[in-house]
Structure formats: structure tokens, C-alpha cells
Motif scaffolding. Structure first.
Motif, PDB file in Angstrom:
ATOM      1  N   TYR A  44      -3.711  -5.608  -9.608  1.00  0.00           N
ATOM      2  CA  TYR A  44      -3.016  -4.994  -8.479  1.00  0.00           C
ATOM      3  C   TYR A  44      -1.498  -5.128  -8.616  1.00  0.00           C
ATOM      4  N   THR A  47      -0.475  -2.175 -10.511  1.00  0.00           N
ATOM      5  CA  THR A  47      -0.537  -1.017  -9.618  1.00  0.00           C
ATOM      6  C   THR A  47       0.692  -0.957  -8.719  1.00  0.00           C
ATOM      7  N   ILE A  60      -1.098  -0.972  -0.828  1.00  0.00           N
ATOM      8  CA  ILE A  60      -2.296  -0.901  -1.649  1.00  0.00           C
ATOM      9  C   ILE A  60      -3.491  -0.751  -0.717  1.00  0.00           C
TER      10      ILE A  60
END
Length: 416
Positions: A44, A47, A60
Motif C-alpha cells: 500500500y 500505491t 486508499i
């Protein structure tokens, strides 16, 4: 000034230790390769970094959009690395450098406490510590957090005896930056300021001024993040993940798999066991990040209040897990063996070294505050052994002192 007090041989040894620390971290990661870096870390963060590169927000999706789940500093590092070069090398180079900076900080702290010989031995231990060599260049915020925390302790340790105002300001600023990497440092800031107020030998005015300046420096750094979160989710919170983490660490299923396996499996069990009514409530709150956190927080608190004896027993088990010589979650035999061989001696000798130095315990008050904050947070929430890794550095300092005291006593006994 610190380095001028070292002789030529000691300076050469320190340089060797620092070069060794960087070389081990950088080369081990290059050997493991780019696929390992992106695939075995916290995806993550990649990301979030990519979102920043694309000009998007730090949001997110996890049961609805989450814009304050993760603090911003490490995603900014990832984004910067990607902008410099489309690959993992710049990030690995930076984290190897940061890991080396941590080794230098430990040298300076140990020298402040016990002198250059202990400092050189402690820094060598930190430079080759397998967990640091392996994880300092992983896709995770630990390396950055450890460096900033250690730098804060260094500044505080140097100013604690006279409660320097300028050092308090710098410590507050660095602690603020560290909190933007990992919010678990917040209890330390509170506990340290309380300990200064009640345990320092300085005047009440000096204590109050020192704590106030540190807190002001801290708040100046974190204020933009709090304002941003207040605008986006409706409250000036450091993170919106705390409520869910409290629930994960305090429900009927918390010890189904943990600590032998990742607590993530316990969370999965807890989700699957949710009633249709609870699941509907969580789903309904997907669009309200703060309300969803409050829902989880309420469930965690309810469990604690309704199961006080279980909670106390679990709190002890969580702390034992965090400091255990058995890695949690369990890894393969080779990993466990290396972990035990490297950590257990540091743990035992660290305790011995602390006992030897107990007469000067106020000198190490910042470290005691750091340990106290971690233990308290772990007891309330949860922790795997990796979450304790930033504390191992201080055990290394006390362990190095114990080793050298033992050597000196052995030499004295032989000479007699």
C-alpha cells in the motif's frame, strides 16, 4: 566536538563500522532484487507513493475510502524515489543511508553515556544486526521511523541534564517528523514530558519551559497534517486506523492465530464472525471514515470493559510476545535461528548492563519513557516482535557496556 575526542584509531574504526553498515544493507537488497523489494514489503505504500506521483491524494480504499489511515512521510519518500528514477535503487540507497545514520546516532548516544569504547562496540552490533540489515531496505516505514526516533533520543539525551531549550525545540521538531512516519510515537511524547515534569532535578520553571517548547515544536510539524485531516474527514486526528486496530487487538478472536501467525488472520476471523447487523453497520459507514473508526473503537472498548480479566491476561501476553526471543509471526527455522542467536544475547546482556548502570537511571530516562510508551501501547493494542525493533538499539548499548565491564573485571582478576 564529539569526534575530536576520538583518537585516530577510533575514528578509523567508526568509519569502518559506518561503511560496513551501509554496504551490508545496500548489497543485501541488491542481491535480493527489485521483485523482492516491491513484492515482499507493504504494497500500500507503493500505491500511495504512485498516487502522489500522479498528483492524487493520500487516500486508499479499505471498506470505503480512507484518507487518514497512513501518515504521509514514507509515501512521500517512495514518491520522491520514483520521480528520481523509475526503479527501486534510489529508495534502497536512501534507506541504506538512513540505516547507517541510525548506527551513527547509536554511537553518539552510547558515547554520551559510557564513552567511546562502548559506543564503538554498540555501533558495530547495530551495523551487523541481521534484522536491521535485512529490513532497513524493505518497502516499509520502519527504517525511517527508527532513525528519526533515535535522532530524537540523541538530542533529548544531550539536553536532559540541563533541559536545553534549543535542544527541546529540535527534539520536538524531529519527533513531529517521526510521528508523520509512524503515529505510535505519540505516547512517548506524552510520557517523556510527564517524566520531565516529575523526575527532573531542574527547577519547575526549567521543566515547564522544556516540555512546553518540545510540545510546541512537535505541534508545529504535525499541525498541517491535522488540519488536512480535519478538512477531509471532519476531525484533526493523526490517523483513522486506531479504532480498527483497537478492535483487532481486543475481540473474541484476537488470539486465534496470534502470536504464532500474523494477527491479520485473527482480524479475518473477527470479520467473518460479525453478525449481519454489525456488518451492515460497517458497510453503511463506508462513506464516513471517522464514524467507521469510532464504530470499531467502541467495539474494542466494550470488549475490554466486559472482559477485564481476559484483557489483563492478554495484555501481558502481548508484551511478552513483543519482547520474545521467538519471532512473531513464526518464520522458517533458519530465520528463527538467526533471530534467536542475534537477539537473545542482546536481551540478556542488555538487562545485565542496565542493572550495572542502575545508579544513573535518570540519565537514561528518555529511553525508559520510550520503553514505557511501547509497553503501554502494546498492552492496549497489540504488537509482533518486529514492532519492537527500534528498541533493540538501546539494549545493544547496555549490552556493550556489560561486555566491556565484564572484560575489564576479568583482566583485573587475572592481573591479581
Amino acid at each position: 566536538m564529539t569526534f575530536n575526542l576520538l583518537n585516530k584509531q577510533q575514528k578509523g574504526y567508526l568509519l569502518f563500522v559506518l561503511v560496513l553498515a551501509f554496504s551490508l544493507r545496500f548489497s543485501v537488497r541488491l542481491i535480493r532484487g527489485e521483485e523482492s523489494f516491491w513484492g515482499q514489503g507493504y504494497e500500500y505504500y507503493h500505491t500511495l507513493g504512485m498516487r502522489l506521483v500522479d498528483g492524487e491524494t493520500l487516500c486508499i480504499d479499505f471498506n470505503g475510502p480512507k484518507c487518514a489511515y497512513y501518515p504521509p512521510l514514507y509515501p512521500l519518500v517512495i514518491a520522491s524515489g520514483i520521480l528520481i528514477y523509475d526503479g527501486y535503487q534510489p529508495i534502497v540507497f536512501f534507506q541504506s543511508l538512513i540505516g547507517t545514520g541510525t548506527v551513527l546516532c547509536i554511537f553518539l548516544i552510547a558515547k554520551e553515556w559510557f564513552g567511546p569504547k562502548v559506543a564503538l562496540l554498540a555501533s558495530l552490533m547495530a551495523s551487523i544486526y541481521p534484522y536491521y540489515v535485512w529490513h532497513d531496505t524493505s518497502l516499509q516505514d520502519t527504517c525511517l521511523f527508527v532513525f528519526l526516533t533515535t535522532l530524537s533520543v540523541l538530542i533529548i539525551s544531550r539536553s536532559y541534564s540541563n533541559l536545553s531549550i534549543s535542544s527541546a525545540a529540535w527534539a520536538g521538531i524531529i519527533l513531529g517528523v517521526a510521528t508523520l512516519a509512524k503515529v505510535t510515537l505519540i505516547p512517548f511524547v506524552i510520557i517523556y514530558c510527564i517524566s520531565v515534569m516529575f523526575l527532573s532535578n531542574s527547577t519547575i520553571w526549567s521543566r515547564l519551559l522544556h516540555s512546553s517548547v518540545l510540545l510546541i515544536g512537535f505541534l508545529v510539524v504535525v499541525a498541517p497534517w491535522l488540519v488536512r485531516n480535519n478538512i477531509l474527514i471532519g476531525a484533526p486526528v493523526f490517523t483513522s486506523i486506531a479504532g480498527r486496530q483497537l478492535w483487532v487487538g481486543n475481540n473474541h478472536y484476537t488470539f486465534n492465530n496470534y502470536p504464532e501467525m500474523s494477527i491479520d488472520y485473527d482480524e479475518i476471523d473477527a470479520w467473518e464472525a460479525m453478525s449481519q447487523e454489525d456488518l451492515a453497520s460497517v458497510t453503511l459507514l463506508q462513506g464516513d471514515e471517522l464514524a467507521q473508526q469510532n464504530w470499531f473503537q467502541k467495539r474494542g472498548i466494550e470488549y475490554i470493559l466486559n472482559h477485564p480479566e481476559v484483557t489483563v491476561g492478554r495484555a501481558w501476553a502481548k508484551v511478552v510476545t513483543a519482547f520474545s526471543w521467538k519471532f512473531s509471526p513464526y518464520k522458517d527455522r533458519l530465520f528463527q535461528t538467526v533471530y534467536f542467536i542475534s537477539y537473545f544475547p542482546v536481551l540478556v546482556l542488555g538487562i545485565v548492563g542496565l542493572m550495572i548502570s542502575s545508579n544513573n537511571w535518570k540519565k537514561y530516562l528518555p529511553v525508559f519513557a520510550l520503553f514505557t510508551a511501547f509497553v503501554a501501547s502494546t498492552a492496549v493494542f497489540w504488537a509482533h516482535t518486529s514492532h519492537r525493533s527500534y528498541l533493540d538499539l538501546y539494549m545493544m548499548i547496555f549490552a556493550a557496556n556489560a561486555i566491556l565491564v565484564g572484560i575489564n573485571k576479568a583482566r583485573s582478576a587475572i592481573s591479581l
